[in-house]
Design an enzyme around this catalytic site. Structure first.
Site, mmCIF file in Angstrom:
data_model
loop_
_atom_site.group_PDB
_atom_site.id
_atom_site.type_symbol
_atom_site.label_atom_id
_atom_site.label_comp_id
_atom_site.label_asym_id
_atom_site.label_seq_id
_atom_site.Cartn_x
_atom_site.Cartn_y
_atom_site.Cartn_z
ATOM 1 N N GLU A 354 1.903 -3.402 5.816
ATOM 2 C CA GLU A 354 2.048 -2.119 6.512
ATOM 3 C C GLU A 354 1.435 -2.159 7.910
ATOM 4 O O GLU A 354 0.732 -1.232 8.331
ATOM 5 C CB GLU A 354 1.439 -0.987 5.681
ATOM 6 C CG GLU A 354 2.127 -0.821 4.335
ATOM 7 C CD GLU A 354 1.654 0.366 3.518
ATOM 8 O OE1 GLU A 354 0.487 0.763 3.672
ATOM 9 O OE2 GLU A 354 2.465 0.896 2.738
ATOM 10 N N ASP A 433 3.883 1.401 -5.799
ATOM 11 C CA ASP A 433 2.743 2.007 -5.105
ATOM 12 C C ASP A 433 2.223 3.240 -5.833
ATOM 13 O O ASP A 433 2.484 4.367 -5.407
ATOM 14 C CB ASP A 433 3.169 2.377 -3.679
ATOM 15 C CG ASP A 433 1.988 2.734 -2.798
ATOM 16 O OD1 ASP A 433 0.857 2.568 -3.251
ATOM 17 O OD2 ASP A 433 2.217 3.170 -1.654
ATOM 18 N N GLU A 461 -2.761 10.518 -4.652
ATOM 19 C CA GLU A 461 -1.749 10.508 -3.591
ATOM 20 C C GLU A 461 -0.371 10.937 -4.098
ATOM 21 O O GLU A 461 0.267 11.806 -3.512
ATOM 22 C CB GLU A 461 -1.670 9.107 -2.971
ATOM 23 C CG GLU A 461 -0.577 8.982 -1.931
ATOM 24 C CD GLU A 461 -0.539 7.612 -1.269
ATOM 25 O OE1 GLU A 461 -1.328 6.730 -1.652
ATOM 26 O OE2 GLU A 461 0.290 7.435 -0.361
HETATM 27 C C1 GCV Z 1 -4.373 2.622 2.881
HETATM 28 C C2 GCV Z 1 0.166 3.463 0.396
HETATM 29 C C3 GCV Z 1 -0.512 4.619 1.068
HETATM 30 C C4 GCV Z 1 -1.253 4.171 2.310
HETATM 31 C C5 GCV Z 1 -2.248 3.088 1.900
HETATM 32 C C6 GCV Z 1 -1.467 1.949 1.259
HETATM 33 C C7 GCV Z 1 -2.369 0.835 0.771
HETATM 34 O O1 GCV Z 1 1.204 2.980 1.189
HETATM 35 O O2 GCV Z 1 0.421 5.611 1.362
HETATM 36 O O3 GCV Z 1 -1.914 5.277 2.856
HETATM 37 O O4 GCV Z 1 -2.967 2.631 2.998
HETATM 38 O O5 GCV Z 1 -0.768 2.445 0.147
HETATM 39 O O6 GCV Z 1 -2.641 0.803 -0.421
HETATM 40 O O7 GCV Z 1 -2.789 0.023 1.568
#
Ligand code: GCV
Length: 799
Positions: A354, A433, A461
């Site tokens: 990411e 995720d 989340e």
């Molecule tokens: C910390 C998901 C979340 C991100 C997070 C990522 C990760 O994509 O939406 O906010 O980033 O996981 O676990 O690194």
């Protein structure tokens, strides 16, 4: 009802920090106001506090136990004696003692055996866990590596032994950290610890690594706020762009965590931005203050670091892991960290994920990157947690050959055996995720020659963002006890003579045998818990913030509690853990209140799944903030999270025969079970298969009718939650909100109206949960009705 934690008597009110949770009333209140006692109200210590308690032994954490006992006995009328080493212990109702060589008056400790997680039979007696003797890398974990002992990284035995004779209880531990856990064990049991027949039990954590990761930013991030995916106000560590001056809230947090068994915390976000990168350099003295707040509770601090730090902080022209100057920069950084914080834990790294920097930029792989960092921390006994959350987030949605679910396996499984001994590959529980339902990640079983940790998400989340009451203990228990050897192995787990059950530590005839309670014995080596407990441990993203109730939704405290308890014993019954949390947190609650809590929480995970995304479909959420329904929100995006619904059917074909081949990444029998819709479990059907809406599930319903029924039913369940709370909220005893504000002199400054009591906070959140669940129901049902044209067979309203 809850009195405040007794460790934060005089705090200095500070200024409010920003919150990432805007929709409901600000959860945090004034950030430095005294927080809710959570599961450690004074009443939780009544059984200990009214007795005669003796403590014997030295060590920093014995001091912590002594302070706890002193406070409990002062509050509840008992007595407390600190005994000299070697003195007798006969006159107490509760003895908490480090093992001494001449303990003739105590039951003898369990016999030495082959070492297991948390078992350190050969350690010197009476040892303080502050005497670190790290042996990171001495052993490698993996499936079947039963002699490996992650806990040895702590250099301390975390186990303890409890014996009861005629109502008098002795807690005995080889190390002070074990004594701390033994103390909280007795507190948790309350009067029950002193009642009942004589017994001897030995308790040890299943894994030596029981960790929480915070995704806290030092500086408020323009999009993600102070805490990424945080739903509980601001950070307890950082405010105003720096480490907080007053860390008393961290001390209170450490106490809560220690009482559940957590022993490591990473304090900053894995997305390491420019300001946060400097925690490793300029801010080390302040990180040391945070470590000092955790230390009395047996918790070691870790930092998330940026792989690009040699460039961004060190001024080098490269971060190539094979460049000697880069390796040298990291060695120096590690040396400085350990010089400042002698019990520092190590680094957490999100690399090539990411947008975070990583070794790919230099044509290197994850093992190259991780091993270079591992070499830097190895002289200090440090660990590198290297995350396996790696996938292409710039995928073309038209490209059906790329499957995000495969990504971690494709990247990491081929590297098995190449990671250094002190690298732990940290794997999210599912291949996508943190969805409400995913299959367990096949990566966990695919790297037998690598130390692997399981990563869970306590912060909600994708499970209601602490606006919805969702108790996740049942989800985690299911994941931890998933057995890669197949569904039938689950029953074998507890069979005394099963191959999958390691033999008891207790020698025949030993006094430990009758009531031995060491959870590591019950973990099949092929289960998720069995693999990670003997290898890399368990990690989760924390849900705590500077909110008055710690977690935004007061009931989300149950998740933090259950997570810690499951890291200690992954075989614990999650429903029993919920009972524990209720009993500790609401000690004076009437039966109808307890009943309401269970009505709301018992099946709240399944309820959330029903009104959001049944059958394993994920990501039907609003992109970005991930709250609320948006069925096609991610369908035409680069994130690789698609459901492929059309007029005929829905789901992702991940079979070997006709799909992405993901199902074939599992060992048998799971590969075959997932490959066929006939044997794939209903709850994961759409994760593995694209099927017509008229496909008939094992339940006998069609997929489309299941979608309708679960969404209607899910909302009805939430209506019953609201009704249950409405019936009891008026009878809830005062939760001390006004007192807490008063005690710190805030009542006048902020006005009591700003201090929402627990009953009101819950009611407010339940109202939002009902609104949101209704929106989910109507959007999802309407979407699939319009796509499929199939009416609800019960004729209910769909738009
Ligand atoms: C910390 C998901 C979340 C991100 C997070 C990522 C990760 O994509 O939406 O906010 O980033 O996981 O676990 O690194």
């Amino acid at each position: 009802m809850n009195s405040a934690p007794r460790r934060n008597p005089d705090r200095i009110p500070g200024s409010a920090s920003s919150s990432s949770d805007g929709a409901l009333s600000r959860p945090a209140g004034p950030p430095d106001a005294e927080p809710h006692a959570a599961w450690l109200p004074e009443a939780a210590f009544a059984a200990i506090g009214r007795r005669r308690v003796a403590i014997r032994g030295d060590g920093a954490l014995v001091g912590t136990v002594a302070a706890e006992v002193a406070a409990a006995t002062a509050a509840h009328g008992g007595s407390f004696t600190r005994l000299e080493s070697g003195s007798g212990v006969s006159d107490a109702d509760l003895v908490l003692t480090l093992t001494e060589d001449d303990d003739a008056d105590l039951p003898s400790p369990p016999p030495p055996t082959t070492s297991r997680a948390g078992d350190h039979a050969n350690l010197p007696r009476g040892r303080a866990s502050t005497e670190r003797n790290d042996v990171v890398g001495a052993q490698r974990g993996g499936v079947g590596a039963q002699d490996d002992v992650v806990g040895e990284q702590d250099g301390g035995d975390e186990s303890f032994r409890v014996s009861r004779e005629d109502g008098a209880v002795v807690v005995e531990a080889a190390c002070d950290q074990g004594l701390l856990y033994g103390f909280f064990h007795v507190a948790r049991l309350g009067e029950a610890a002193f009642d009942g027949p004589d017994l001897v039990e030995r308790h040890a954590p299943a894994s030596g690594l029981r960790m929480l990761d915070h995704w806290d930013n030092v500086a408020v991030h323009a999009v993600m706020g102070q805490v990424e995916r945080g739903y509980a106000g601001g950070s307890i560590f950082f405010a105003d762009g720096k480490v907080r001056a007053d860390l008393s809230r961290v001390e209170a947090y450490a106490r809560l965590l220690a009482s559940t068994g957590i022993n490591r915390v990473a304090i900053n976000n894995v997305n390491v931005h420019a300001r946060e990168a400097r925690l490793l350099t300029d801010d080390l003295p302040h990180v040391a203050r945070i470590a000092a707040a955790f230390r009395p509770w047996g918790i070691r601090v870790h930092l998330s670091v940026s792989f690009a730090a040699p460039m961004t902080l060190g001024g080098l022209g490269t971060s190539d892991p094979l460049d000697p100057a880069v390796a040298s920069w990291w060695r120096d950084a590690a040396d400085r960290a350990w010089a400042e914080i002698p019990d520092f834990g190590g680094f957490v790294v999100k690399a090539d994920s990411e947008g975070q920097p990583g070794p790919f930029a230099y044509g290197r792989d994850h093992a190259d990157g991780a091993n270079m960092l591992a070499a830097a921390v190895a002289p200090h006994g440090g660990i590198v947690h290297w995350r396996a959350f790696v996938y292409d987030h710039r995928q073309d949605w038209r490209d059906r050959s790329t499957d995000r679910a495969r990504a971690a396996h494709d990247h990491f499984a081929p590297l098995d055996g190449r990671f250094a001994e002190n690298v732990i590959v940290q794997v999210k529980y599912g291949p996508m995720d943190f969805q409400v339902r995913e299959p367990v990640s096949p990566v966990i079983a695919a790297m037998p020659d690598t130390r692997v940790a399981l990563e869970l998400q306590v912060t909600q989340e994708y499970t209601g963002q602490q606006k919805h009451a969702v108790y996740l203990g049942r989800q985690w228990s299911e994941i931890l006890n998933f057995d890669f050897a197949g569904p039938d192995r689950d029953d074998a787990r507890h069979a005394p003579d099963s191959d999958a059950t390691p033999k008891s530590d207790a020698a025949p005839g030993s006094d430990a045998a009758p009531n031995s309670a060491d959870p590591s014995h019950a973990l099949p080596p092929t289960s998720v818990a069995g693999i990670v407990a003997r290898s890399g441990g368990i990690v989760a993203v924390s849900n705590a913030g500077d909110d008055e109730f710690w977690t935004g939704h007061p009931f989300a405290q149950a998740n933090l509690y259950a997570y810690g308890r499951l890291t200690w014993d992954p075989t614990a019954d999650p429903d029993a853990l919920l009972d524990e949390w209720v009993a500790l947190t609401f000690p004076d609650a009437a039966a109808d209140v307890v009943h309401a809590l269970h009505t709301i929480l018992d099946e709240s995970w399944e309820t959330y799944e029903r009104y959001t995304s049944p059958l394993g479909v994920g990501f039907m959420v609003r992109p970005g903030h991930h709250y609320g329904p948006d069925v096609d929100g991610y369908e035409y995006t680069p994130w690789g999270t698609y459901h492929f619904a059309d007029r005929d059917g829905i789901g992702v074909d991940r079979t070997v025969a006709t799909g992405t081949g993901y199902a074939g990444l599992y060992p048998e029998p799971w590969a075959s079970l997932y490959e066929s819709p006939a044997t794939c479990p209903d709850e994961l059907l759409l994760f593995f298969h694209h099927v017509p809406y008229t496909h008939v599930l094992h339940s006998g319903k069609t997929v489309i009718q299941h979608i309708y029924d679960t969404h209607f039913d899910g909302v009805e369940r939430v209506e019953s939650f609201v009704a249950a709370w409405d019936r009891v909220r008026g009878s809830l005893p005062d939760d001390g909100a006004a007192d807490r504000a008063d005690r710190v002199g805030l009542a006048d400054r902020v006005g009591l109206a700003d201090r929402v009591g627990l009953a009101d906070r819950v009611a407010e959140r339940l109202a939002e949960q009902l609104r949101s669940a209704t929106e989910w129901r109507d959007q999802v049902n309407t979407y699939f009705y319009r796509k499929s044209g199939v009416p609800d067979e019960r004729g209910r309203t769909i738009y």
